[in-house]
Write a protein that holds these residues in place. Structure first.
Motif, PDB file in Angstrom:
ATOM      1  N   VAL A  35       4.400   4.208  -8.911  1.00  0.00           N
ATOM      2  CA  VAL A  35       4.190   5.402  -9.742  1.00  0.00           C
ATOM      3  C   VAL A  35       4.279   6.638  -8.850  1.00  0.00           C
ATOM      4  CG1 VAL A  35       2.523   6.665 -11.168  1.00  0.00           C
ATOM      5  CG2 VAL A  35       2.948   4.230 -11.609  1.00  0.00           C
ATOM      6  N   GLN A  36       3.741   6.551  -7.633  1.00  0.00           N
ATOM      7  CA  GLN A  36       3.887   7.668  -6.682  1.00  0.00           C
ATOM      8  C   GLN A  36       5.364   7.895  -6.343  1.00  0.00           C
ATOM      9  OE1 GLN A  36       1.303   7.037  -3.287  1.00  0.00           O
ATOM     10  NE2 GLN A  36      -0.544   7.329  -4.510  1.00  0.00           N
ATOM     11  N   GLN A  37       6.112   6.820  -6.184  1.00  0.00           N
ATOM     12  CA  GLN A  37       7.554   6.924  -5.928  1.00  0.00           C
ATOM     13  C   GLN A  37       8.234   7.642  -7.096  1.00  0.00           C
ATOM     14  OE1 GLN A  37       9.478   3.094  -5.621  1.00  0.00           O
ATOM     15  NE2 GLN A  37      11.460   3.956  -5.102  1.00  0.00           N
ATOM     16  N   ALA A  38       7.881   7.272  -8.326  1.00  0.00           N
ATOM     17  CA  ALA A  38       8.461   7.908  -9.518  1.00  0.00           C
ATOM     18  C   ALA A  38       8.093   9.393  -9.581  1.00  0.00           C
ATOM     19  CB  ALA A  38       7.997   7.176 -10.775  1.00  0.00           C
ATOM     20  N   LEU A  39       6.876   9.721  -9.175  1.00  0.00           N
ATOM     21  CA  LEU A  39       6.458  11.130  -9.147  1.00  0.00           C
ATOM     22  C   LEU A  39       7.273  11.921  -8.127  1.00  0.00           C
ATOM     23  CD1 LEU A  39       2.587  10.731  -9.473  1.00  0.00           C
ATOM     24  CD2 LEU A  39       4.093  11.891 -11.114  1.00  0.00           C
ATOM     25  N   ARG A  40       7.609  11.286  -7.000  1.00  0.00           N
ATOM     26  CA  ARG A  40       8.455  11.967  -5.995  1.00  0.00           C
ATOM     27  C   ARG A  40       9.853  12.213  -6.552  1.00  0.00           C
ATOM     28  NH1 ARG A  40       5.647   8.394  -2.611  1.00  0.00           N
ATOM     29  NH2 ARG A  40       7.415   6.975  -2.485  1.00  0.00           N
ATOM     30  N   ARG A  70       0.840  -1.201   0.000  1.00  0.00           N
ATOM     31  CA  ARG A  70       0.000   0.000   0.000  1.00  0.00           C
ATOM     32  C   ARG A  70       0.874   1.250   0.000  1.00  0.00           C
ATOM     33  NH1 ARG A  70      -5.033  -1.552   0.346  1.00  0.00           N
ATOM     34  NH2 ARG A  70      -5.584  -3.338   1.608  1.00  0.00           N
ATOM     35  N   PRO A  71       0.509   2.252  -0.797  1.00  0.00           N
ATOM     36  CA  PRO A  71       1.303   3.485  -0.851  1.00  0.00           C
ATOM     37  C   PRO A  71       1.441   4.178   0.505  1.00  0.00           C
ATOM     38  CG  PRO A  71      -0.232   3.416  -2.676  1.00  0.00           C
ATOM     39  CD  PRO A  71      -0.571   2.258  -1.770  1.00  0.00           C
ATOM     40  N   VAL A 110      -2.613  -3.530  -8.926  1.00  0.00           N
ATOM     41  CA  VAL A 110      -2.962  -2.111  -9.051  1.00  0.00           C
ATOM     42  C   VAL A 110      -2.405  -1.305  -7.874  1.00  0.00           C
ATOM     43  CG1 VAL A 110      -4.877  -0.456  -9.138  1.00  0.00           C
ATOM     44  CG2 VAL A 110      -4.981  -2.567 -10.503  1.00  0.00           C
ATOM     45  N   VAL A 111      -2.517  -1.834  -6.666  1.00  0.00           N
ATOM     46  CA  VAL A 111      -2.006  -1.120  -5.481  1.00  0.00           C
ATOM     47  C   VAL A 111      -0.476  -1.012  -5.546  1.00  0.00           C
ATOM     48  CG1 VAL A 111      -1.792  -1.257  -2.946  1.00  0.00           C
ATOM     49  CG2 VAL A 111      -4.000  -1.667  -4.032  1.00  0.00           C
ATOM     50  N   HIS A 112       0.182  -2.083  -5.963  1.00  0.00           N
ATOM     51  CA  HIS A 112       1.644  -2.095  -6.097  1.00  0.00           C
ATOM     52  C   HIS A 112       2.087  -1.070  -7.142  1.00  0.00           C
ATOM     53  CE1 HIS A 112       5.476  -4.253  -7.491  1.00  0.00           C
ATOM     54  NE2 HIS A 112       5.742  -3.817  -6.285  1.00  0.00           N
TER      55      HIS A 112
END
Length: 184
Positions: free
Chosen positions: A168-173, A89-90, A161-163
């Motif tokens: 993708v959130q990590q890449a955005l950071r 989970r993010p 999907v959760v993974h």
């Protein structure tokens, strides 16, 4: 608990995010690493590609074998499924050690990594559509790193999907850190 429709919306959103936020970036930006042990944008996507190369065909096979008219649309979770989901989970800020063959750190990656991610996302969206005719609670998808264990079809789709959302959130950071550096 997520429905197939919620998972599809999230997967479409991830596709859009990667297509708009990363696809046009310079290769140097895509390979930028905030720290030697952290991942670049491309490494985040390559990690997900490695999972998709295994899970997309495994899910497709499970759906094909379990689409015999006994449709169960609600996703329920096994102990293993709950544990797996909680790990990726993010909002779980604990760093998890990935299995060696899924760790893309220091890989030589190019634009094809982004294109492959988008192709896998299309496959995933098709799988989510196909899953509407399957028993989502059938234990039918072998776990990638220990194939004797099986996850239910629905919880596997949710895990994927959760993974993806997490990385993708990590890449955005990483992109944000890059933008801060460029502005400084």
């Amino acid at each position: 608990m997520n429905s197939l429709e919620q998972l599809s919306q999230t997967a479409r959103g991830l596709y859009e995010t990667v297509a708009t936020e990363f696809a046009s970036l310079d290769l140097g930006f895509l390979n930028f690493k905030p720290a030697p042990e952290s991942w670049s944008i491309l490494e985040c996507l390559e990690h997900l590609n490695r999972y998709s190369r295994y899970y997309n065909p495994a899910i497709a096979k499970a759906i094909a074998k379990n689409s015999d008219g006994k449709f169960v649309q609600s996703i329920s979770h096994s102990w293993l499924g709950k544990k797996s989901l909680d790990m990726v989970r993010p909002d779980n800020l604990k760093k998890n050690k990935t299995v060696k063959h899924m760790n893309p750190n220091n890989s030589q990656l190019g634009r094809a990594t982004v294109e492959e991610f988008l192709k896998h996302q299309q496959e995933l969206l098709n799988l989510l559509q196909s899953a509407k005719g399957a028993d989502l609670n059938k234990k039918a998808v072998p776990v990638e790193f220990f194939k004797l264990l099986k996850l239910r079809i629905g919880e596997t789709l949710e895990f994927v999907v959760v993974h993806e959302t997490r990385h993708v959130q990590q890449a955005l950071r990483v992109k944000q850190q890059l933008e801060k550096r460029a502005a400084a």
